[in-house]
Design a protein around this motif. Structure first.
Motif, PDB file in Angstrom:
ATOM      1  N   SER A 151      -3.710  -2.696  -5.590  1.00  0.00           N
ATOM      2  CA  SER A 151      -3.888  -3.740  -6.614  1.00  0.00           C
ATOM      3  C   SER A 151      -2.847  -3.906  -7.838  1.00  0.00           C
ATOM      4  O   SER A 151      -2.562  -4.950  -8.411  1.00  0.00           O
ATOM      5  N   GLU A 152      -2.824  -2.778  -8.535  1.00  0.00           N
ATOM      6  CA  GLU A 152      -2.002  -2.848  -9.637  1.00  0.00           C
ATOM      7  C   GLU A 152      -0.404  -3.180  -8.952  1.00  0.00           C
ATOM      8  O   GLU A 152       0.263  -3.848 -10.086  1.00  0.00           O
ATOM      9  N   GLU A 209      -2.316   2.279  -7.583  1.00  0.00           N
ATOM     10  CA  GLU A 209      -3.514   1.376  -6.654  1.00  0.00           C
ATOM     11  C   GLU A 209      -2.691   0.389  -6.264  1.00  0.00           C
ATOM     12  O   GLU A 209      -1.875  -0.317  -6.723  1.00  0.00           O
ATOM     13  N   ALA A 223       2.667   1.639  -3.339  1.00  0.00           N
ATOM     14  CA  ALA A 223       1.823   2.081  -4.394  1.00  0.00           C
ATOM     15  C   ALA A 223       1.321   3.386  -4.267  1.00  0.00           C
ATOM     16  O   ALA A 223       1.486   4.224  -5.156  1.00  0.00           O
ATOM     17  N   ARG A 224       1.227   3.836  -3.355  1.00  0.00           N
ATOM     18  CA  ARG A 224       0.827   5.424  -2.796  1.00  0.00           C
ATOM     19  C   ARG A 224       1.928   6.348  -3.376  1.00  0.00           C
ATOM     20  O   ARG A 224       1.565   7.325  -3.967  1.00  0.00           O
ATOM     21  N   GLU A 249       0.556  -1.218  -0.092  1.00  0.00           N
ATOM     22  CA  GLU A 249       0.137  -0.028   0.014  1.00  0.00           C
ATOM     23  C   GLU A 249       0.932   1.302   0.122  1.00  0.00           C
ATOM     24  O   GLU A 249       0.609   2.270  -0.680  1.00  0.00           O
TER      25      GLU A 249
END
Length: 94
Positions: free
Chosen positions: A52-53, A50, A44-45, A41
Motif C-alpha cells: 500500500s505504501e 508495504e 514493495a517486498r 507487491e
C-alpha cells in the motif's frame, strides 16, 4: 550532488511538493517497475515496504520518506543517482 541537499529538498515540510510533482515521480517509479516486470507487491517486498505504501508513492498520494529512496532504487535495480535524478526532474513539474 550531495545526499544531504537531496534529503533537504524532499523532507523540508515548509516546501511540500505539489501533487503534480508527486504524481510525476510516481509515474516514473511505476514505469521503471513495469519495465523490470515486477509487481507492486514484489517491489514493495524487496524495498521493505508495504504494498500500500509503494502504491501510494506511484499514485502521488504521499511524500516519499527519504529513507525509502535507496531501498526503492535497489528494488527497481537502478542506482541511487538515477533515483535522485527522478526526484529532481519531478520537482520541476508545474
Amino acid at each position: 550532488m550531495s545526499t544531504s541537499s537531496f534529503v533537504r529538498l524532499i523532507s523540508d515540510s515548509t516546501d511540500t511538493p505539489s501533487y503534480t510533482s508527486l504524481r510525476l515521480f510516481g509515474i516514473m517509479i511505476q514505469d521503471v517497475r513495469e519495465f523490470t516486470a515486477r509487481s507492486v507487491e514484489e517491489a514493495a517486498r524487496l524495498a521493505g515496504m508495504e504494498p500500500s505504501e509503494w502504491a501510494a508513492v506511484e499514485d502521488g498520494d504521499i511524500v516519499v520518506d527519504p529513507a525509502w529512496l535507496r531501498p526503492m532504487a535497489d528494488a527497481l535495480g537502478i542506482c541511487f543517482d538515477q533515483m535522485v535524478t527522478m526526484v529532481h526532474l519531478s520537482q520541476f513539474a508545474w
